[in-house]
Motif scaffolding. Structure first.
Motif, mmCIF file in Angstrom:
data_model
loop_
_atom_site.group_PDB
_atom_site.id
_atom_site.type_symbol
_atom_site.label_atom_id
_atom_site.label_comp_id
_atom_site.label_asym_id
_atom_site.label_seq_id
_atom_site.Cartn_x
_atom_site.Cartn_y
_atom_site.Cartn_z
ATOM 1 N N HIS A 236 -6.753 9.042 -2.151
ATOM 2 C CA HIS A 236 -5.625 8.667 -1.303
ATOM 3 C C HIS A 236 -5.834 7.348 -0.581
ATOM 4 C CE1 HIS A 236 -4.362 13.196 -1.037
ATOM 5 N NE2 HIS A 236 -4.330 12.711 -2.256
ATOM 6 N N PHE B 128 1.789 15.942 -7.534
ATOM 7 C CA PHE B 128 2.100 14.626 -8.103
ATOM 8 C C PHE B 128 2.837 14.739 -9.432
ATOM 9 C CE2 PHE B 128 -1.424 15.429 -10.834
ATOM 10 C CZ PHE B 128 -1.327 14.540 -11.900
ATOM 11 N N TRP B 129 2.493 15.743 -10.242
ATOM 12 C CA TRP B 129 3.113 15.873 -11.569
ATOM 13 C C TRP B 129 4.603 16.206 -11.472
ATOM 14 C CZ3 TRP B 129 5.338 20.574 -12.471
ATOM 15 C CH2 TRP B 129 4.934 21.631 -11.641
ATOM 16 N N TYR C 142 1.200 12.228 -3.508
ATOM 17 C CA TYR C 142 0.013 13.037 -3.716
ATOM 18 C C TYR C 142 0.394 14.315 -4.470
ATOM 19 C CZ TYR C 142 -1.041 9.709 -0.033
ATOM 20 O OH TYR C 142 -1.153 8.560 0.702
ATOM 21 N N GLU C 143 0.223 15.471 -3.858
ATOM 22 C CA GLU C 143 0.505 16.713 -4.572
ATOM 23 C C GLU C 143 1.858 17.288 -4.132
ATOM 24 O OE1 GLU C 143 -1.480 17.323 -6.926
ATOM 25 O OE2 GLU C 143 -3.085 15.968 -6.319
ATOM 26 N N SER D 281 1.735 7.385 -7.813
ATOM 27 C CA SER D 281 1.261 8.759 -7.626
ATOM 28 C C SER D 281 0.065 9.049 -8.527
ATOM 29 C CB SER D 281 2.387 9.757 -7.894
ATOM 30 O OG SER D 281 2.735 9.793 -9.261
ATOM 31 N N ASN D 282 0.104 8.524 -9.746
ATOM 32 C CA ASN D 282 -1.037 8.717 -10.644
ATOM 33 C C ASN D 282 -2.249 7.928 -10.176
ATOM 34 O OD1 ASN D 282 -0.329 10.325 -13.326
ATOM 35 N ND2 ASN D 282 1.513 9.237 -12.675
ATOM 36 N N HIS E 205 -3.734 9.891 -7.369
ATOM 37 C CA HIS E 205 -4.312 11.142 -7.847
ATOM 38 C C HIS E 205 -5.694 10.929 -8.458
ATOM 39 C CE1 HIS E 205 -4.421 15.215 -9.447
ATOM 40 N NE2 HIS E 205 -4.739 14.723 -10.630
ATOM 41 N N TYR E 206 -5.832 9.863 -9.228
ATOM 42 C CA TYR E 206 -7.097 9.639 -9.938
ATOM 43 C C TYR E 206 -8.105 8.803 -9.144
ATOM 44 C CZ TYR E 206 -4.742 11.618 -13.979
ATOM 45 O OH TYR E 206 -4.077 12.472 -14.830
#
Length: 472
Positions: A150, A313-314, A310-311, A142-143, A146-147
């Motif tokens: 996708h 994600f945290w 994705y979102e 996921s990280n 995110h960075y």
């Protein structure tokens, strides 16, 4: 000539730090026992429930969950009364599941119990190693997405994280016994609530957004993507996954052995079992049903990974970290009985061996003196390393959980508790109580057999397309 009075020089013959049988005094309460149960039960099993409900559908899915819940609580009360024998309140303590079976049934059934219990415990520790690594890899992916976007190639390997999990377990495994694990179980129970609540929140949000998913009364439908035989196999495997989700009978006696002698252990254990089973059933129904509502018949094997990488994600990262922390504690709950059994047998076999019996005091910063035993260090390290190696060779999540659940549910959750109750209560053959208990026993045997067949078929399917030590 035996003169026990020479040892009784005070009015209280038992030192305050010892129990009535000379062992260290137990300090556990029904709250700590409930934490142990929740730690043992709300484990990786909860993650597969949305998938299991998807295979069974809206009718059979919740019905099977509730049935397993009732049977587990009923047999756990029978097992709690067997802890002391022959009287459940004032009888002699039995420290392990095998001791209980020995006191109530004896004969070859003791060996059969030992095989069923310890094979199951080994399987659970392997399964938890797999699940913990899957959760940490999910955080990594996921990280990465995110960075890096996708479309990035984010396929980290599970194996380094299995190794890290094993190193942590090697350290924690040096905790001498179950009685020192209450803090770890409480932490793990908090983590299990945390990731279950996050999964529930994400499921509710998905349903509230009106995302179109197909759900049916009978679950996944036979068609171009699913043959009728695959439907049958998946249904059987789903039953095994649900059985695994309620697998705590293997450690119930060991948990009960942490309770204070007053109030009576069986009374406190029944309360702890009720709290544990009610709590887990509520979470299971919510996670399974809401997860199915969110994903429909395409529900993934691990419902937290189904929300994507994705979102937000945290939030999914937090959930997966909670799973990993929880499984660190749950691994210890299930492996401590194995450690205790092997170490007890080795001490009986080689009582003169200093390697096995000598404890060395080691000063640990901030913790004071800590007992270190060389045999315990070597044997427990070897065990953790072996389970990690097997997990690396066979990292199959759903099929593995289903097989463990099927293999343990019948003998340990149903057969032995009922047989011990019949023997202790001297229930006449062919009486009404005897007949319905036998019907329950044989029904559960059939359920376990079909679940095992489904899980074995799933494992064989996974093996056909799997290359060991290769990242998919």
């Amino acid at each position: 000539m035996d003169t026990p009075s020479t040892f009784h020089i005070t009015n209280d013959p038992t030192p305050k730090h010892l129990d009535d049988d000379g062992r260290d005094k137990r300090t556990g309460t029904w709250l700590t026992a409930s934490a142990h149960i929740i730690t043992a039960v709300i484990g990786s099993g909860v993650l597969s429930l949305a998938w299991a409900i998807a295979q069974l559908g809206w009718v059979a899915g919740p019905a099977v969950l509730m049935t397993f819940s009732f049977i587990t609580y009923f047999t756990s009360t029978l097992l709690a009364d067997a802890y002391r024998a022959p009287d459940p309140v004032h009888g002699k303590r039995n420290y392990t599941y095998m001791d209980v079976v020995r006191a109530s049934l004896g004969g070859k059934k003791v060996q059969l119990c030992g095989i069923a219990q310890y094979v199951n415990l080994v399987g659970v520790t392997i399964g938890y190693t797999i699940t913990a690594s899957i959760s940490i890899v999910a955080v990594k992916r996921s990280n990465c997405f995110h960075y890096n976007g996708h479309d990035a190639h984010c396929q980290p390997s599970n194996y380094p994280y299995m190794a890290v999990f094993a190193v942590i377990q090697i350290v924690l495994s040096q905790i001498p016994n179950f009685h020192k694990l209450s803090w770890l179980s409480i932490l793990a129970a908090v983590m299990s609530f945390a990731y279950s609540l996050i999964g529930l929140g994400l499921s509710i949000a998905t349903v509230a957004r009106g995302v179109h998913t197909k759900t049916t009364l009978t679950g996944t439908e036979v068609g171009t993507d699913l043959t009728s035989s695959e439907k049958v196999w998946r249904t059987f495997q789903a039953i095994g996954d649900i059985a695994f989700a309620y697998a705590f009978s293997t450690v119930l006696i060991e948990i009960q052995d942490t309770l204070k002698s007053h109030p009576p252990e069986n009374k406190m254990m029944k309360r702890a079992s009720l709290v544990g089973v009610l709590t887990t059933t509520m979470f299971y129904m919510l996670c399974g049903c809401l997860g199915y509502a969110a994903f429909g018949n395409d529900a993934p094997g691990n419902f937290l990974t189904g929300f994507g990488f994705y979102e937000p994600f945290w939030l999914i990262d937090i959930a997966n970290i909670c799973i990993a922390v929880h499984l660190i504690g749950a691994y210890q709950v299930f492996c401590q009985p194995i450690f205790g059994f092997v170490e007890k047998k080795c001490k009986q076999r080689w009582p003169e061996s200093k390697f096995i019996t000598t404890e060395h005091a080691v000063n640990v910063p901030c913790c004071g003196e800590y007992p270190v035993n060389m045999f315990r260090l070597v044997w427990r390290t070897a065990y953790v390393a072996l389970t990690a190696l097997i997990a690396m060779i066979f990292p199959f999540f759903n099929s593995f959980l289903g097989l463990i659940g099927a293999a343990s549910f019948y003998p340990l959750t149903v057969y032995f508790p009922i047989e011990m109750y019949i023997a202790r209560a001297k229930i006449p053959r062919f009486s009404f109580t005897w007949v319905w208990l036998k019907i329950l026993t044989y029904t559960c045997l059939v359920v376990s057999l079909v679940a095992a067949v489904g899980s074995i078929q799933g494992l064989l399917t996974d093996l056909k397309k799997y290359q060991p030590f290769k990242t998919e």
